[in-house]
Structures are given as structure tokens and as C-alpha cells.
Design a protein around this motif. Sequence first.
Motif, PDB file in Angstrom:
ATOM      1  N   ASP A 122       0.862  -1.130  -0.163  1.00  7.80           N
ATOM      2  CA  ASP A 122      -0.086   0.086   0.032  1.00  7.80           C
ATOM      3  C   ASP A 122       1.044   1.188   0.076  1.00  7.80           C
ATOM      4  O   ASP A 122       0.800   2.130  -0.630  1.00  7.80           O
ATOM      5  N   VAL A 123       1.800   1.192   0.843  1.00  9.78           N
ATOM      6  CA  VAL A 123       2.666   2.475   0.965  1.00  9.78           C
ATOM      7  C   VAL A 123       4.373   2.024   1.045  1.00  9.78           C
ATOM      8  O   VAL A 123       4.630   1.008   1.722  1.00  9.78           O
ATOM      9  N   ALA A 124       5.276   2.734   0.246  1.00 10.53           N
ATOM     10  CA  ALA A 124       6.594   2.637   0.339  1.00 10.53           C
ATOM     11  C   ALA A 124       6.852   3.720   1.072  1.00 10.53           C
ATOM     12  O   ALA A 124       6.824   5.033   0.524  1.00 10.53           O
ATOM     13  N   LEU A 138      11.749   6.406  -9.352  1.00 15.74           N
ATOM     14  CA  LEU A 138      10.517   6.568  -8.826  1.00 15.74           C
ATOM     15  C   LEU A 138       9.815   7.039  -9.888  1.00 15.74           C
ATOM     16  O   LEU A 138       9.998   8.182 -10.473  1.00 15.74           O
ATOM     17  N   LYS A 139       8.887   6.090 -10.319  1.00 21.59           N
ATOM     18  CA  LYS A 139       8.172   6.429 -11.510  1.00 21.59           C
ATOM     19  C   LYS A 139       6.711   6.277 -11.337  1.00 21.59           C
ATOM     20  O   LYS A 139       6.111   5.313 -10.693  1.00 21.59           O
ATOM     21  N   ARG A 140       5.482   7.039 -11.902  1.00 19.67           N
ATOM     22  CA  ARG A 140       4.148   7.084 -11.752  1.00 19.67           C
ATOM     23  C   ARG A 140       3.858   6.212 -13.028  1.00 19.67           C
ATOM     24  O   ARG A 140       3.902   6.697 -14.038  1.00 19.67           O
ATOM     25  N   SER A 141       3.012   5.287 -12.940  1.00 13.07           N
ATOM     26  CA  SER A 141       2.335   4.590 -13.884  1.00 13.07           C
ATOM     27  C   SER A 141       1.253   3.833 -13.417  1.00 13.07           C
ATOM     28  O   SER A 141       1.068   3.178 -12.468  1.00 13.07           O
ATOM     29  N   ASN A 142       0.156   4.296 -14.422  1.00 15.90           N
ATOM     30  CA  ASN A 142      -1.175   3.544 -14.084  1.00 15.90           C
ATOM     31  C   ASN A 142      -1.851   3.996 -12.611  1.00 15.90           C
ATOM     32  O   ASN A 142      -2.247   2.903 -12.182  1.00 15.90           O
ATOM     33  N   GLY A 143      -1.676   5.063 -12.176  1.00 19.29           N
ATOM     34  CA  GLY A 143      -1.938   5.721 -10.809  1.00 19.29           C
ATOM     35  C   GLY A 143      -1.368   4.897  -9.648  1.00 19.29           C
ATOM     36  O   GLY A 143      -1.868   4.805  -8.614  1.00 19.29           O
ATOM     37  N   ARG A 144      -0.055   4.267  -9.979  1.00 14.97           N
ATOM     38  CA  ARG A 144       0.626   3.386  -8.812  1.00 14.97           C
ATOM     39  C   ARG A 144       2.287   4.145  -8.757  1.00 14.97           C
ATOM     40  O   ARG A 144       2.233   4.761 -10.002  1.00 14.97           O
ATOM     41  N   ASP A 149       6.018  -1.852  -6.339  1.00 14.02           N
ATOM     42  CA  ASP A 149       4.760  -1.081  -6.921  1.00 14.02           C
ATOM     43  C   ASP A 149       4.038  -0.948  -5.536  1.00 14.02           C
ATOM     44  O   ASP A 149       3.774  -1.677  -4.682  1.00 14.02           O
ATOM     45  N   ALA A 150       3.941   0.385  -5.566  1.00 16.50           N
ATOM     46  CA  ALA A 150       2.922   1.049  -4.496  1.00 16.50           C
ATOM     47  C   ALA A 150       2.088   1.971  -4.546  1.00 16.50           C
ATOM     48  O   ALA A 150       2.049   2.708  -5.477  1.00 16.50           O
ATOM     49  N   GLY A 151       0.938   2.062  -3.680  1.00 15.41           N
ATOM     50  CA  GLY A 151      -0.033   3.045  -4.040  1.00 15.41           C
ATOM     51  C   GLY A 151       0.369   4.377  -3.374  1.00 15.41           C
ATOM     52  O   GLY A 151      -0.133   5.253  -4.182  1.00 15.41           O
ATOM     53  N   HIS A 152       1.168   4.529  -2.430  1.00 16.98           N
ATOM     54  CA  HIS A 152       1.627   5.709  -2.000  1.00 16.98           C
ATOM     55  C   HIS A 152       3.001   5.820  -1.679  1.00 16.98           C
ATOM     56  O   HIS A 152       3.582   4.648  -1.232  1.00 16.98           O
ATOM     57  N   PRO A 169       0.010  13.117  -6.857  1.00 19.74           N
ATOM     58  CA  PRO A 169      -0.766  12.276  -6.173  1.00 19.74           C
ATOM     59  C   PRO A 169      -0.134  11.024  -5.477  1.00 19.74           C
ATOM     60  O   PRO A 169       0.834  10.503  -5.910  1.00 19.74           O
ATOM     61  N   ASP A 170      -0.823  10.710  -4.345  1.00 18.56           N
ATOM     62  CA  ASP A 170      -0.268   9.712  -3.584  1.00 18.56           C
ATOM     63  C   ASP A 170       1.352   9.761  -3.138  1.00 18.56           C
ATOM     64  O   ASP A 170       1.880   8.600  -3.253  1.00 18.56           O
ATOM     65  N   MET A 171       2.011  11.073  -3.000  1.00 18.25           N
ATOM     66  CA  MET A 171       3.095  11.144  -2.648  1.00 18.25           C
ATOM     67  C   MET A 171       3.012  12.054  -1.634  1.00 18.25           C
ATOM     68  O   MET A 171       2.806  13.395  -1.553  1.00 18.25           O
ATOM     69  N   THR A 172       3.941  11.894  -0.461  1.00 18.97           N
ATOM     70  CA  THR A 172       3.923  12.724   0.805  1.00 18.97           C
ATOM     71  C   THR A 172       5.660  12.924   1.007  1.00 18.97           C
ATOM     72  O   THR A 172       6.130  11.913   1.432  1.00 18.97           O
ATOM     73  N   ILE A 173       6.114  14.201   1.180  1.00 14.42           N
ATOM     74  CA  ILE A 173       7.293  14.578   1.548  1.00 14.42           C
ATOM     75  C   ILE A 173       7.448  15.408   2.873  1.00 14.42           C
ATOM     76  O   ILE A 173       6.806  16.229   2.896  1.00 14.42           O
ATOM     77  N   ALA A 174       8.146  14.844   3.597  1.00 15.25           N
ATOM     78  CA  ALA A 174       8.402  15.612   5.029  1.00 15.25           C
ATOM     79  C   ALA A 174       9.872  15.750   5.172  1.00 15.25           C
ATOM     80  O   ALA A 174      10.440  14.898   5.192  1.00 15.25           O
TER      81      ALA A 174
END
Length: 421
Positions: A29-31, A206-212, A224-227, A352-357
Motif C-alpha cells: 500500500d505504501v513505500a 521513482l515513476k508514476r504509472s497507471n495510478g501507482r 509497486d506501491a499505492g503511496h 498524487p499519492d506522494m508525501t514528503i517531509a
Amino acid sequence: MSHPVASIWAATAHPAPETPPIAGAHTADVAVIGAGVTGLGAAIKLAEGGASVIVLDSGGPGFGASGRNGGQVIPGLKHDPDELDKLYGAAATEFAGKTADVVFALIEKYGIDCAATRGGWIQGTLKTSHLPMLERRVAQWKAHGADVEMLDAAGIRRLTGTGRYVGGWIDRRAGTLHPLNYSYGLARAALSLGAQVHGGSEVASLKRSNGRWLLVTANGARIDAGHVVIGTNGYTGRLWPKLKGTVIPASSFQIATAPLSEEQLQRILPGSVAISDTRRIANYMRIGPGNRLMLGGRGTFSEPKELADYRRMVADLKAFFPETAGTPLDYYWSGRVAMTWDHMPRLHRPAPDMTIALGYNGRGVALGTAMGQAIGAHILDPQTPLPLTFRTIRPLPVHDLHPIYASMAIEYYRLRDSLEK
Ligand SMILES: Cc1cc2nc3c(=O)[nH]c(=O)nc-3n(C[C@H](O)[C@H](O)[C@H](O)COP(=O)(O)OP(=O)(O)OC[C@H]3O[C@@H](n4cnc5c(N)ncnc54)[C@H](O)[C@@H]3O)c2cc1C
């Protein structure tokens, strides 16, 4: 003594948890990229909520600043509560005041053996002109119910053993811990909740493909991660465009003496209190493993190459505690912090679906842990607000020249510190 030496933490840590390099293909789900307090704080919250999580680090848990720092668990952000309320809202102030609580609650919940103490943190000052600012700080935190108090010169001398401070304040929400054992403990907690934690696993693309998201590590593993959560702070590389340019990675240096005598221990920082000061380029001190006195501060912008690079720390130690002049030094080490121009941390969502702190400005033990936890809660339930808003990624101008400009800035701040009364 030869150089480089291990940090006092590496020399006194429990065995590291098993975090072998990742291999093959995985789905989660999350990497999480970065196994410091930010990444692991997020991973724990996510795994508690039932998400499948894979944490990846080039080194291993605590390889970055999280395993090398001074272990001072200090709440708060740069601004005092009234200003925080005004600039970022009451929720940010509330968050800032509770970051140390988050750390100590996690330690208790997961039984993390990391020499945690809650003896408070003193922010002393060498400048009488800073006392009114500290009085305002104390009054404002008191209004928020915090256990804080002003200290006069005699009070601070009694608690620290040095006569250099003209006053200060004590924040009893704060404390100390063994940062590498804390990082290991967070990794063990994440593992116990079913998360995967992998050292030796540098994320190379790190690449976005098909909403993942597709992450590929330097050794060819594919995730392969959702977020994706990025918590790489002062170790941020070129993985995500322009992110590296948003922070100045500065070296923070530390030294630790040989064990102090019983007589010295009764005078120097008795009662496991931690201390730093209000100068722009401050020193921080505490008693560490084996009753060694530790002192840290801002070093050169490049990595230290030889013991001579630590001479400023050695001089600072003598200035605070002249009686340690004959005490040998056992450890010298450094790590990278991430500075921002306004001394505030950054949250980014550039896709989308990426959070950086990142960008904790050398104060991330409590802040990074709490930020990671808040990110985890927000990913599990987007209705749960984050303590700060997302900012656009804006690299600092002429970032690649940062070692030159930043070194000049440090010397300028040191000069201003020395001119102030
Ligand atoms: C010497 C020193 C003393 C300090 N003292 C204190 C203190 O007393 N109190 C306090 O509050 N703060 C202190 N700090 C600051 C604090 O340690 C940091 O703010 C905090 O640890 C940051 O945590 P983090 O998880 O965000 O980043 P880090 O712990 O730095 O972790 C980042 C991780 O990202 C990994 N990484 C980077 N790129 C990749 C990639 N492409 N793929 C996989 N992994 C990657 C790195 O290997 C690293 O392990 C100190 C820092 C230093 C260096």
C-alpha cells in the motif's frame, strides 16, 4: 585515536534489527523511503492501521541523522505559540507542543529500550538581551498548559554546573534518549506490526504509472506501491526533481568525553537535563552513555575529514566547562541536518499519492517522529489533517553553491552572536 571513529551511539547500541536488502518484486500500500524517525514514525502508524508498508533505506534504520543525533527530545517549532497560532493556526501550535509526548508514548507502547529519560531541556542564554524573548516564550507555553519555567543565572548554574548562562528556561516536556537504539526500536516496532524494513536498499528511481508508483532500487528490486512517503531529510539526493535544492544539508558535529568522575557528575548537568542555548549558532550538551559529557554544534558545511575539524567543539566544551580541559575525548562524529531559509519544516505533495517531509533544522527527533505519525494517520484517513499545509517545491537559489554561501552565513551569524550583549 584514529579517525573516523564510530559515534558514541554506534559504540553502545543494541544489535541492529534484521533489515536485509530487498530483492525481487513486491507490492505494498505504501513505500517509505528513509528509515529515520520520519519514515519509521509513518510506517508504524500505517501498519497499525492495517496498511502494508515497505520501508527502504540506503543504509539501515538510524543510518542518517536519526541514529547520530544528540538524543535531545525537544517539543516546539521555531516560532512561539502566539506567532505559530497566527502564521499556521492553532492546530499547528497544538501539534508543536505535543511532539515530545508522541516520542515518549511510542517508547512506552512498544517497550523501546533506548535509555529514555524525561529530565527536561534547558534553553540557556549567554545574552541578557535574549531574556525578554524567553520570558514571552515561557508565558505563552504556560498559557498552553506546558510545564515550563524561567530560570535565573543562579538557578541555571545549579542545574547545569556552568556559570556562562545569564538565565534561561526549562521545558519539562522534554528529555533525552539513545537515538540509535530509538531508531532500532522503531524499526522493530514496525517489523512487529508486519511492515517490511530493508537496509542496503537505495531507491534509484521513482515513476508514476497507471495510478501507482514504481520504485526501483540500486540493486534492481522493484516495488509497486499505492503511496510513497519520502523522509530523507539531510540525506536527500536527486531521486525527486528539485527536492534536494529545497534544503541546505549542513553537518552537525558532536564530541563526547571520557567518563566523568563522580565529583564532576555531581556538578555538570546533574539530573540528566539536556541543554542548548539561544545563539544563532548554538551548542547543545548532555550526559551520554558511560557518564560521558557530550557537546554538539554546527560544524563545517563539508563532512569532517580529520580531528582538527572538531577544534571549535573542543574549544566550546572548554568554555562551558573549563574543568574538563584535562578529560580526554573518546568520540567525535557528525551527521547531516536539513536547514530551510525560514527554519520551518516542509511538507510537499508534488504528485498524487506522494508525501514528503523534511527540513527539521537540526530539531527533528520529536518533530520528525510526530510528523511521520501525522503523515501515516493522514494517509490512512485523508480527513485527518496534517499539522502544516503542503508547500510547492521551490529550490533555494544558487543551491549548488550552498557550501560557500552557507559557510559565509554561519560565520556572519557567529559574528552577530559575538556582538550581541
Ligand atoms: C549530529 C546531530 C545532532 C542532532 N541532535 C539533535 C537533537 O539532539 N535533537 C533533535 O531534535 N534533533 C537533533 N538532530 C536532528 C535530527 O537528528 C534530525 O532532524 C532527524 O533525525 C531527521 O530524521 P529523518 O528521519 O527525517 O531523516 P534521517 O534520520 O536523516 O534519515 C534519512 C534517511 O534517508 C535515507 N535515504 C536518503 N536517500 C535515500 C534513497 N534514495 N533511498 C533510500 N534511502 C535513502 C538515508 O540513508 C537516511 O537513513 C541532530 C542531527 C545531527 C546530525
